[in-house]
Scaffold this active site. Structure first.
Site, PDB file in Angstrom:
ATOM      1  N   GLN A 263       0.915  -1.362   0.167  1.00 30.49           N
ATOM      2  CA  GLN A 263       0.126   0.203   0.180  1.00 30.49           C
ATOM      3  C   GLN A 263       0.795   1.490   0.051  1.00 30.49           C
ATOM      4  O   GLN A 263       0.686   2.287  -0.643  1.00 30.49           O
ATOM      5  CB  GLN A 263      -1.032  -0.042   1.204  1.00 30.49           C
ATOM      6  CG  GLN A 263      -2.009  -0.927   0.981  1.00 30.49           C
ATOM      7  CD  GLN A 263      -2.519  -1.270  -0.119  1.00 30.49           C
ATOM      8  OE1 GLN A 263      -3.499  -0.335  -0.468  1.00 30.49           O
ATOM      9  NE2 GLN A 263      -2.571  -2.291  -0.981  1.00 30.49           N
ATOM     10  N   HIS A 266       1.542   2.963  -3.263  1.00 27.80           N
ATOM     11  CA  HIS A 266       0.834   3.797  -3.997  1.00 27.80           C
ATOM     12  C   HIS A 266       0.947   5.180  -3.929  1.00 27.80           C
ATOM     13  O   HIS A 266       0.987   5.837  -5.228  1.00 27.80           O
ATOM     14  CB  HIS A 266      -0.646   3.670  -3.322  1.00 27.80           C
ATOM     15  CG  HIS A 266      -1.208   2.401  -3.712  1.00 27.80           C
ATOM     16  ND1 HIS A 266      -1.886   2.315  -5.217  1.00 27.80           N
ATOM     17  CD2 HIS A 266      -1.863   1.433  -3.149  1.00 27.80           C
ATOM     18  CE1 HIS A 266      -2.478   1.051  -5.331  1.00 27.80           C
ATOM     19  NE2 HIS A 266      -2.320   0.393  -4.096  1.00 27.80           N
ATOM     20  N   GLU A 331      -9.000   0.657   5.704  1.00 26.94           N
ATOM     21  CA  GLU A 331      -9.430   0.189   4.198  1.00 26.94           C
ATOM     22  C   GLU A 331      -9.262  -1.409   3.920  1.00 26.94           C
ATOM     23  O   GLU A 331     -10.282  -1.998   3.859  1.00 26.94           O
ATOM     24  CB  GLU A 331      -8.766   0.780   3.207  1.00 26.94           C
ATOM     25  CG  GLU A 331      -9.242   0.632   1.871  1.00 26.94           C
ATOM     26  CD  GLU A 331      -8.220   0.939   1.013  1.00 26.94           C
ATOM     27  OE1 GLU A 331      -8.673   1.450  -0.432  1.00 26.94           O
ATOM     28  OE2 GLU A 331      -7.201   1.810   1.163  1.00 26.94           O
ATOM     29  N   HIS A 332      -8.099  -1.483   4.546  1.00 28.81           N
ATOM     30  CA  HIS A 332      -7.654  -3.136   4.282  1.00 28.81           C
ATOM     31  C   HIS A 332      -7.235  -3.610   5.695  1.00 28.81           C
ATOM     32  O   HIS A 332      -6.228  -3.037   6.224  1.00 28.81           O
ATOM     33  CB  HIS A 332      -6.376  -3.290   3.264  1.00 28.81           C
ATOM     34  CG  HIS A 332      -6.679  -2.826   1.848  1.00 28.81           C
ATOM     35  ND1 HIS A 332      -6.313  -1.404   1.423  1.00 28.81           N
ATOM     36  CD2 HIS A 332      -7.482  -3.258   0.808  1.00 28.81           C
ATOM     37  CE1 HIS A 332      -6.568  -1.331  -0.018  1.00 28.81           C
ATOM     38  NE2 HIS A 332      -7.492  -2.269  -0.021  1.00 28.81           N
ATOM     39  N   ASP A 365      -6.806  -7.089  -4.358  1.00 30.44           N
ATOM     40  CA  ASP A 365      -6.707  -5.895  -5.303  1.00 30.44           C
ATOM     41  C   ASP A 365      -6.747  -6.422  -6.825  1.00 30.44           C
ATOM     42  O   ASP A 365      -7.229  -5.617  -7.567  1.00 30.44           O
ATOM     43  CB  ASP A 365      -5.214  -5.371  -5.095  1.00 30.44           C
ATOM     44  CG  ASP A 365      -4.986  -4.226  -4.291  1.00 30.44           C
ATOM     45  OD1 ASP A 365      -6.097  -3.820  -3.638  1.00 30.44           O
ATOM     46  OD2 ASP A 365      -3.941  -3.786  -3.859  1.00 30.44           O
ATOM     47  N   HIS A 424     -53.706  15.717   4.498  1.00 27.45           N
ATOM     48  CA  HIS A 424     -53.367  14.459   4.639  1.00 27.45           C
ATOM     49  C   HIS A 424     -54.282  13.580   5.478  1.00 27.45           C
ATOM     50  O   HIS A 424     -54.685  12.257   4.862  1.00 27.45           O
ATOM     51  CB  HIS A 424     -51.925  14.319   5.569  1.00 27.45           C
ATOM     52  CG  HIS A 424     -50.711  14.654   4.905  1.00 27.45           C
ATOM     53  ND1 HIS A 424     -50.527  15.940   4.387  1.00 27.45           N
ATOM     54  CD2 HIS A 424     -49.840  13.966   4.587  1.00 27.45           C
ATOM     55  CE1 HIS A 424     -49.413  15.828   3.918  1.00 27.45           C
ATOM     56  NE2 HIS A 424     -48.780  14.602   3.961  1.00 27.45           N
TER      57      HIS A 424
END
Length: 436
Positions: A263, A266, A331-332, A365, A424
């Protein structure tokens, strides 16, 4: 150059505040970026194709006479599929098959039931008419993103998928086009940036407006998606990539170091965190990080990411590790422990959870099957991975019988008059039988 990674211990008195500092990420939009994006969106909204052509020439250095020239034909996509090396084609096809199989299990169907009065209640599930898929171009070309975004839309039954991908200087990535062919994308335009988002959101003379825009992009794309939300739906505003590994200290330290790198490579803002009750293991992983880093092609990016945003966190036991993980909502999340299924019961917040020592996040991934578009920056506390459900909408179904309208009309009448909404109340009362 040795990487000095931040160390935290859950027992320290200032742990909560130090963890908050570690997790802090400024997602505020730069004022100049915001102004630029708003200008681009306004131009595309009001001038359509002509604005798209001008911005494509300006930012991608690609000059054409019409937007129609920027569309890739289906035959061109098939040509790309035939042109890529066979091992890449086979890998894409295998990954696509697994992604499709997984997402078909998410597909929701319409449903109905009847209550005691024969009243019909239910939900009609309908796919979106048209979805837009943004795919990064240039150096950041991700065919896996094509599969992960387009396949769930197809499984959901979306009528048409419009893909946009920038091709700076006219350079086309055949792997991305091949992925589009495999995922059965309907139309592809070589347009990128905020102008592509605007074209998808508002429509132009050539590019049709969509109902939802999905897919990753740079800060201009993310800002544009934020701006057009409401006119169209969007998947999410994603922050930097994240991985959190909980390890009992018995996994090969090199494996864990490389998982953290997966990661960190990235971008410089990516975050990699390891939590373990074994202080000696944290030392071993840090040693692996410094030994393996010089062998990495993206070493400079990894080094910055690990220096600025990574952490090694010591906890008392795996239960405390789960509590810290839930606070982070990564996230992971890798559960690199002897009995991951037991620890899984203690996990409440994570985008994707990887069980056991052999389950590298990288498999998720590309080819595991579940979607790799995941909530970041703690948003896993309230949101989910991209899925078939993101390309479907639900309409409530209500069909009263005369008996049901009489019985529930009396309830509605009381509640409506309690709110002071007499129209109503009277609307419901017209259906009430008073001759009993």
């Amino acid at each position: 150059m040795t990487v000095n990674i931040r160390r935290l211990n859950a027992s320290q008195s200032d742990f909560d505040s130090e963890l908050a500092k570690l997790l802090a990420w400024d997602d505020s939009v730069d004022h100049q970026v915001n102004e630029t994006v708003r200008h681009i969106l306004h131009e595309v909204k009001t001038r359509g194709d002509q604005a798209v052509l001008e911005f494509t020439e300006k930012f991608d250095r690609l000059k054409v006479a019409s937007v129609a020239e920027l569309e890739m034909s289906q035959s061109r996509l098939q040509q790309a599929l035939k042109a890529i090396p066979e091992d890449q084609r086979v890998a894409l096809e295998k990954a696509a098959a697994r992604v499709r199989d997984y997402h078909e299990r998410q597909n929701q169907k319409s449903w109905q039931y009847q209550d005691e009065d024969g009243t019909v209640l239910g939900q009609k599930v309908t796919p979106l008419d048209r979805a837009g898929l943004y795919v990064p171009g240039g150096k950041a070309a991700y065919p896996s993103s094509v599969l992960m975004n387009a396949i769930p839309a197809k499984v959901a039954g979306v009528g048409e998928i419009i893909m946009v991908v920038p091709t700076p200087d006219g350079v086309v990535n055949d792997l991305v086009l091949a992925a589009a062919a495999i995922a059965c994308v309907d139309r592809v335009f070589t347009v990128g940036g905020a102008q592509a988002v605007g074209a998808l959101a508002y429509g132009t003379e050539t590019i049709p407006a969509v109902d939802k825009i999905v897919g990753p992009g740079n800060i201009f794309v993310a800002t544009a998606k934020r701006e057009v939300f409401g006119t169209v739906g969007i998947d999410m505003i994603a922050g930097p990539s994240e991985i959190l590994v909980i390890c009992d200290g018995k996994t090969d330290p090199d494996w864990i170091a490389m998982d953290l790198f997966s990661q960190a490579e990235h971008d410089e803002q990516a975050q990699s965190i390891l939590i373990s009750p074994d202080a000696g293991f944290l030392d071993a992983v840090e040693a692996s990080i410094n030994r393996l880093l010089p062998t990495m092609e993206r070493a400079d990016i990894i080094r910055t990411s690990m220096t600025d945003r990574a952490a090694l966190i010591q906890v008392a036991d795996l239960s405390e590790a789960a509590k810290v993980s839930n606070r982070i909502a990564p996230e992971h999340l890798e559960l690199s422990v002897e009995d991951p299924k037991t620890l899984l019961d203690e996990i409440r917040h994570a985008g994707a959870i990887f069980l056991g020592r052999y389950t590298a996040e990288a498999l998720g991934d590309y080819c595991a099957g579940p979607n790799h578009v995941l909530p970041t920056s703690g948003t896993a506390r309230f949101s989910s991975p991209l899925g078939v459900y993101d390309f479907q909408k639900r309409s409530s179904i209500i069909g009263f019988t005369a008996q049901g309208a009489d019985r529930m009309g009396r309830v509605a009448s009381v509640l409506a008059r309690g709110e002071g909404l007499t129209a109503h109340a009277r609307s419901a009362e017209y259906r009430i039988k008073y001759d009993e």
